[in-house]
Design an enzyme around this catalytic site. Sequence first.
Site, PDB file in Angstrom:
ATOM      1  N   ASP A   1      -9.350   4.333   4.822  1.00 11.78           N
ATOM      2  CA  ASP A   1      -8.228   3.714   4.321  1.00 11.78           C
ATOM      3  C   ASP A   1      -8.108   3.263   3.130  1.00 11.78           C
ATOM      4  O   ASP A   1      -7.255   3.412   2.278  1.00 11.78           O
ATOM      5  CB  ASP A   1      -7.777   2.507   5.221  1.00 11.78           C
ATOM      6  CG  ASP A   1      -8.882   1.513   5.686  1.00 11.78           C
ATOM      7  OD1 ASP A   1     -10.305   1.680   5.342  1.00 11.78           O
ATOM      8  OD2 ASP A   1      -8.610   0.143   5.930  1.00 11.78           O
TER       9      ASP A   1
ATOM     10  N   TYR B   1     -23.372  19.529   8.036  1.00 12.43           N
ATOM     11  CA  TYR B   1     -22.932  19.258   6.421  1.00 12.43           C
ATOM     12  C   TYR B   1     -24.053  19.733   5.681  1.00 12.43           C
ATOM     13  O   TYR B   1     -25.513  19.789   6.074  1.00 12.43           O
ATOM     14  CB  TYR B   1     -22.596  17.907   5.948  1.00 12.43           C
ATOM     15  CG  TYR B   1     -21.310  17.465   6.903  1.00 12.43           C
ATOM     16  CD1 TYR B   1     -20.462  18.567   7.387  1.00 12.43           C
ATOM     17  CD2 TYR B   1     -20.977  16.315   7.003  1.00 12.43           C
ATOM     18  CE1 TYR B   1     -19.194  18.182   8.044  1.00 12.43           C
ATOM     19  CE2 TYR B   1     -19.825  15.763   7.255  1.00 12.43           C
ATOM     20  CZ  TYR B   1     -18.952  16.724   7.953  1.00 12.43           C
ATOM     21  OH  TYR B   1     -17.770  16.402   8.513  1.00 12.43           O
TER      22      TYR B   1
ATOM     23  N   GLU C   1     -10.849  -6.708  -0.338  1.00 12.48           N
ATOM     24  CA  GLU C   1      -9.682  -6.213  -0.721  1.00 12.48           C
ATOM     25  C   GLU C   1      -9.876  -6.040  -2.621  1.00 12.48           C
ATOM     26  O   GLU C   1      -9.017  -5.240  -3.031  1.00 12.48           O
ATOM     27  CB  GLU C   1      -8.288  -6.351  -0.207  1.00 12.48           C
ATOM     28  CG  GLU C   1      -8.252  -5.712   0.859  1.00 12.48           C
ATOM     29  CD  GLU C   1      -6.922  -6.355   1.780  1.00 12.48           C
ATOM     30  OE1 GLU C   1      -6.708  -5.687   2.482  1.00 12.48           O
ATOM     31  OE2 GLU C   1      -6.508  -7.549   1.512  1.00 12.48           O
TER      32      GLU C   1
ATOM     33  N   HIS D   1     -10.237   2.220  11.455  1.00 12.70           N
ATOM     34  CA  HIS D   1     -10.849   2.603  10.049  1.00 12.70           C
ATOM     35  C   HIS D   1     -12.179   1.800   9.546  1.00 12.70           C
ATOM     36  O   HIS D   1     -11.939   0.695   9.284  1.00 12.70           O
ATOM     37  CB  HIS D   1      -9.723   2.393   8.898  1.00 12.70           C
ATOM     38  CG  HIS D   1      -8.976   3.738   8.816  1.00 12.70           C
ATOM     39  ND1 HIS D   1      -9.423   4.969   8.304  1.00 12.70           N
ATOM     40  CD2 HIS D   1      -7.534   3.815   8.965  1.00 12.70           C
ATOM     41  CE1 HIS D   1      -8.539   5.705   8.197  1.00 12.70           C
ATOM     42  NE2 HIS D   1      -7.352   5.196   8.693  1.00 12.70           N
TER      43      HIS D   1
END
Length: 391
Positions: free
Chosen positions: A105, A297, A372, A100
Amino acid sequence: MNNIIKKSQDIKDWLISVRRDFHMYPELGIEEYRTMNKICNILEELNIEYKNEVADTGVVGIIRGNHKGKTIALRADMDALPIFERNNVEYKSKIDGKMHACGHDAHMTILLGVAKILVEMKEEIKGNIKLIFQPAEETIGGAERMIKEGIMENPKVDAVFGLHMAPEIPVGKIGIKYGKMNASSDTLNIQIFGESTHGAYPHSGVDSIVIASQVINALQTIVSRKVSPIDSAVISIGQINGGTAHNIISNSVNMKGTLRTLSPKTRDVALTNIKDIVENIPKTMGGKGKFIREEGYMSLINSDNMVNLVRESVNQLLGEKNVITIDSPSLGVEDFSYFLKDTDGAFFRLGCRNEKKDIIYDGHSDRFNIDENSLPIGVAIQVLNVIKFLK
């Protein structure tokens, strides 16, 4: 506002645990079966109804408020990248060659955190919240496939929001962009045909390599002469193959490249001119050219009113000093653009950089990581975006 921040901080340990589990078991696009099952298990624990196996491995949950109202959707992408992770952390990828490395994630974790908070508030919510977990952003484009399967209907989505981890922005700050945010992409497949002959007698054949060189040079004039200087476009030829021996005039050349543009009009202009150059220049030199476009895209264009809503949420939660207005769009691509094609919405960037922790590496790097502490911040912002919109 303080209550939203407290609720988000209260689940920080849970968020970290969920994110690290996703991180240790990364799956590539349309292979996200373990990831899908984990998402479904958490939604079941939260008593949130859902549909899985959408566009193969996607999941759509829905929280139905106690009062009729509009429907808002939040999106998180699911897939990892084919990269060997070099971070020396306890939650390092356990799958060799997969990682990841773009923050998906964290995106899934934040959306699950939002669901965890909002489901407890559903009696107060006027409207519905769709939770979109999308596969294959990095590969074949899961957004368009999910939309074709009807996820934006029944109930119809009135606004959609998404976020992306931003290793260039310090943790605690948010990046917003009005209007055009990401480019469209197209893969260019070009074939040049000539006539083979001995290298000593080039006049007896048609040199496809010489023709190809003229085509490459002419393609660059599209950006400099057909696109406005205040607009943006990039044409890059990254592959070229032709010839069988040093003394033989090659009868064919294959080239492959990419086109990136910010506006649909510029995209059309560039594609028209590429086709004209590939087909006509070889004709003048006795050869033939063929152009095949692989559509990628579309451009990601935010709705200004929804960007204003995100700005207000960040101002209330973090203070105006922590809002960064991004001036220039990126020529990178993002298939969240398909959600914005027919629906108002906004995509924003969540700061996750921390130089003291050596969290400084760009997305798609084998050293990519996030602070985090960004997880509860992302949760709080998306929760407030939902509340503000449905009010």
